[in-house]
Design an enzyme around this catalytic site. Structure first.
Site, mmCIF file in Angstrom:
data_model
loop_
_atom_site.group_PDB
_atom_site.id
_atom_site.type_symbol
_atom_site.label_atom_id
_atom_site.label_comp_id
_atom_site.label_asym_id
_atom_site.label_seq_id
_atom_site.Cartn_x
_atom_site.Cartn_y
_atom_site.Cartn_z
ATOM 1 N N GLU A 75 -7.877 1.699 -9.893
ATOM 2 C CA GLU A 75 -7.095 0.525 -10.261
ATOM 3 C C GLU A 75 -7.333 -0.493 -9.142
ATOM 4 O OE1 GLU A 75 -2.644 -1.265 -10.863
ATOM 5 O OE2 GLU A 75 -3.107 0.209 -9.331
ATOM 6 N N ASP B 113 -4.303 4.853 -7.801
ATOM 7 C CA ASP B 113 -3.401 3.710 -7.863
ATOM 8 C C ASP B 113 -3.597 2.787 -6.663
ATOM 9 O OD1 ASP B 113 -0.972 2.423 -9.073
ATOM 10 O OD2 ASP B 113 -0.134 2.911 -7.118
#
Length: 738
Positions: free
Chosen positions: A470, A417
């Site tokens: 990401e 993330d």
């Protein structure tokens, strides 16, 4: 020899004062057994509120001495004429407890473990630090160890010692800064925290950074976990995983939030409770199989104090959330997925952590896990703290977390993330709000080194596992190997494609001619990385509308647009990711406190979208043209990219063995009869997908299942077909074999 004749029975005044005030840095120098210089042992125990203490011979239970109370409340002392293994039988107001003396055990952690930890390269830290159920010298119990180098004193506290930090102070291992203590006879399930005396006083009780299990939030204590005992039956999957997850294999991911995919509800439809891992497996696995996804991706299931963070602010990087069951239950869920041929990817957050006082923030009274300078260590967007990955112990802590999930839980991949926030020191900061790196630049060199090391180590320790970034910037080489100067990720989320394509599809069709390049621009850079096309949870929350509610037009057009968009996505180069609810056209935005609106599947339009997703996945997996060259230019050929007037696109997808699929998209509500498109092979081209088919609740406009070529050159091809293009529809065709 009488006790009164033994010299040195009582510790010195300074030691006594430090014990009473819980400030002693070396409790083992005072407590436990110590030679009396005459062949015997002096035994001391500090047990506030104890009534009496007897010394028993280990094994036989025979009383061999007693520890006398002293003028210092809670301090008991005694003498053994000769050394021997012993137990302490302690009487309390509420009963009696017999156990070995925690201060009779020598140093516990091996020098190699401590060296590798300090170096930042301990590959199995979750079986080293934290609370480890084990036997020492044949005695069962729990070994606690925690890194707190700037603490003056650290104690283990829990129900087992009425949360009294004077009872179990720990031993400091120099120079690593790790504190340790073995508590004999303590059993799994015990709740515990650490009481830490920092440089400036006592801190709020801290949960264990290395906890393998936790209490159910909102409770915040760590729990002693039994060693994992999953009955793994997924050898065949694990052996074949590397082949399943090669860049030329199909990868279609169903993203979900465990707590809100499906729940137990009352008659009014309100959530009564969330399903546990076993119940989820019974419901989710058949559903994912029915829809044909190759993998599921779970939003973070590492324990997190605030459910509204969706797991993206975790505090226990080694513990599955207690909301859904035990660590063994989670392992059994992964095993069940593997037996069903489904891979499991976890979202993982090495970028930042919340500032809850029981967590990592100022863990030992100093900025230990985070940067000390808030210009480096504080995320103002998320009110969180940034890991100082330049510190070897923190680097190793997060590396070990990744390996913990991949190795001990057989997880098939991690989606990392917020990588963009890790790469840049000025991420979301204005001028004057950030600190340059040692070269004066904006790159976070420590985080970059960590990510590259992570990807190299995972390749060695968990072969075939995926590490997905990401990452939303133009950072070069995210998915290139570290040997080539890249970051080494398996894939990068294609955020540019997501933003452009969603912006396009939200336009009224009458205006799409002016946005034509938004759908084609992604092909300009499609081969620069190995990409995943993400329609994730972030796109269906916070006022952005659900995927179907983004679509323009009346109800019929909204569904037609959605089916066309999803078909376009599945036919576009790049692996696929779709968030739960999008596969059947949920109208409302996702809410983590409610389950999906499953009742919508009684309506044919919603059922049709779900049916289309299943068929798209089956076509995607069956035809190599859609997946085995989606990271190289040879797998894609434009036929029509410039028909902005009609909002029509057409291209070929090519497999390695030269078998093409033809994709044609019409993004206007106007049926187009006899639209001519050049194709590479003469003969019949069969429809394998028509997003407007009646089985998807469309208008069923198309080509009756196939069309034959004419000897009319077009679009650089020697033959062509005249196709009926459905309104707001996508066709996928293949040349008939034989």
């Amino acid at each position: 020899m009488s006790v009164s004749n033994v010299k040195g029975l009582m510790p010195g005044r300074q030691d006594i004062e430090a014990l009473i005030t819980a400030r002693h840095r070396d409790p083992f120098s005072v407590l436990g057994p110590h030679p009396d210089g005459q062949g015997g042992l002096i035994i001391r125990a500090f047990l506030p509120q104890a009534l009496s203490v007897r010394v028993l011979a280990r094994g036989s239970g025979e009383q061999i001495a007693s520890l006398d109370s002293t003028h210092v409340p809670g301090l008991f002392v005694g003498h053994l004429a000769r050394p021997q293994a012993y137990e302490l039988q302690t009487s309390w107001a509420g009963g009696e407890h017999t156990s070995e003396d925690p201060y009779s055990f020598g140093p516990l952690l091996g020098e190699l473990d401590l060296y590798l930890f300090a170096e930042g390269n301990h590959r199995d830290l979750s079986r080293c630090l934290g609370a480890q159920v084990m036997a020492v010298d044949g005695i069962p119990g729990v070994r606690f160890s925690v890194w707190a180098p700037n603490a003056q004193r650290v104690s283990v506290v829990g129900d087992f010692n009425i949360w009294d930090g004077r009872r179990h102070p720990m031993r400091l291992r120099h120079p690593s800064g790790v504190w340790e203590l073995f508590i004999p006879r303590l059993e799994p399930g015990a709740a515990y925290k650490y009481e830490i005396l920092g440089p400036h006083g006592i801190l709020p009780l801290k949960a264990d950074p290395m906890a393998l299990a936790t209490q159910l939030p909102p409770e915040t204590a760590s729990k002693v976990a039994v060693p994992l005992a999953v009955e793994w039956q997924d050898d065949a999957w694990m052996q074949a995983r590397a082949a399943h997850q090669r860049p030329d294999a199909p990868l279609s991911i169903y993203e979900l939030h465990v707590g809100s995919w499906q729940c137990e509800v009352d008659d009014a439809g309100d959530v009564e409770r969330q399903y546990n891992w076993h119940e989820l497996a019974e419901r989710l696995i058949p559903y994912v199989q029915q829809l044909g996804f190759t993998h599921i991706e779970l939003m973070p299931i590492m324990e997190h104090p605030f459910g509204g963070s969706w797991g993206y602010q975790p505090l226990s990087q080694f513990a599955p959330s207690a909301r859904y069951g035990s660590p063994d239950d989670f392992g059994a869920f992964v095993n069940a997925c593997h037996l069903a041929g489904i891979g499991v990817i976890l979202d993982w957050v090495p970028a930042h952590f919340p500032n809850d006082e029981h967590g990592l923030a100022q863990f030992d009274g100093t900025a230990l896990y985070e940067y000390d300078n808030p210009l480096e260590g504080f995320h103002k967007d998320w009110n969180t703290l940034i890991y100082n990955l330049g510190r070897t112990e923190v680097h190793g802590f997060m590396l070990a977390s990744a390996l913990h999930w991949l190795k001990h839980f057989h997880v098939d991949g991690l989606r990392v993330d917020a990588v963009a926030s890790m790469l840049y020191r000025d991420y979301s900061r204005d001028a004057g709000e950030w600190v340059p790196n040692r070269h004066g630049g904006r790159e976070n060199l420590e985080a970059i080194d960590f990510l590259r090391h992570l990807n190299d180590v995972v390749a060695l320790e968990a072969p075939g596992a995926l590490i997905i970034a990401e990452e939303s910037t133009a950072w070069p080489g995210v998915s290139k190997s570290t040997a080539e100067g890249g970051l080494g990720f398996s894939y990068k989320w294609n955020m540019g494609w997501m933003h452009d394509s969603l912006h396009y599809i939200q336009q009224d069709p009458v205006y799409r001619a002016h946005h034509h390049n938004e759908l084609s621009f992604g092909l300009v850079y499609a081969w620069s990385e190995r990409f995943i096309l993400p329609i994730s949870h972030d796109e269906v929350v916070h006022g952005k509308h659900s995927l179907i509610d983004k679509m323009p037009g009346d109800r019929w057009q909204k569904f037609a647009n959605l089916r066309a968009y999803l078909s376009f996505m599945w036919a576009h180069p790049g692996k696929k990711l779709l968030f739960m609810g999008c596969e059947f056209g949920q109208w409302r935005e996702w809410n983590h406190d409610q389950q999906l609106d499953w009742y919508l599947l009684q309506y044919p339009e919603h059922k049709g979208v779900q049916k289309l997703i299943g068929d798209l996945n089956r076509v995607y997996r069956k035809h190599p043209a859609l997946h085995d060259q989606d990271d190289v230019a040879q797998g894609f050929e434009w036929l029509i990219g410039d028909d902005a007037t009609n909002s029509v696109y057409a291209w070929l997808r090519w497999s390695k063995d030269g078998k093409p699929l033809l994709v044609v998209a019409n993004f206007t509500p106007v049926p187009r009869e006899g639209y001519r498109i050049g194709v590479p092979f003469a003969g019949t081209w069969e429809e394998v997908i028509n997003s407007d088919a009646d089985l998807y609740a469309g208008s069923n406009y198309g080509n009756g299942g196939g069309v034959s070529t004419d000897n009319r050159p077009s679009h650089g091809q020697s033959v062509s077909v005249a196709l009926n293009l459905p309104p707001l529809g996508v066709l996928i065709l293949r040349p008939q074999e034989g």
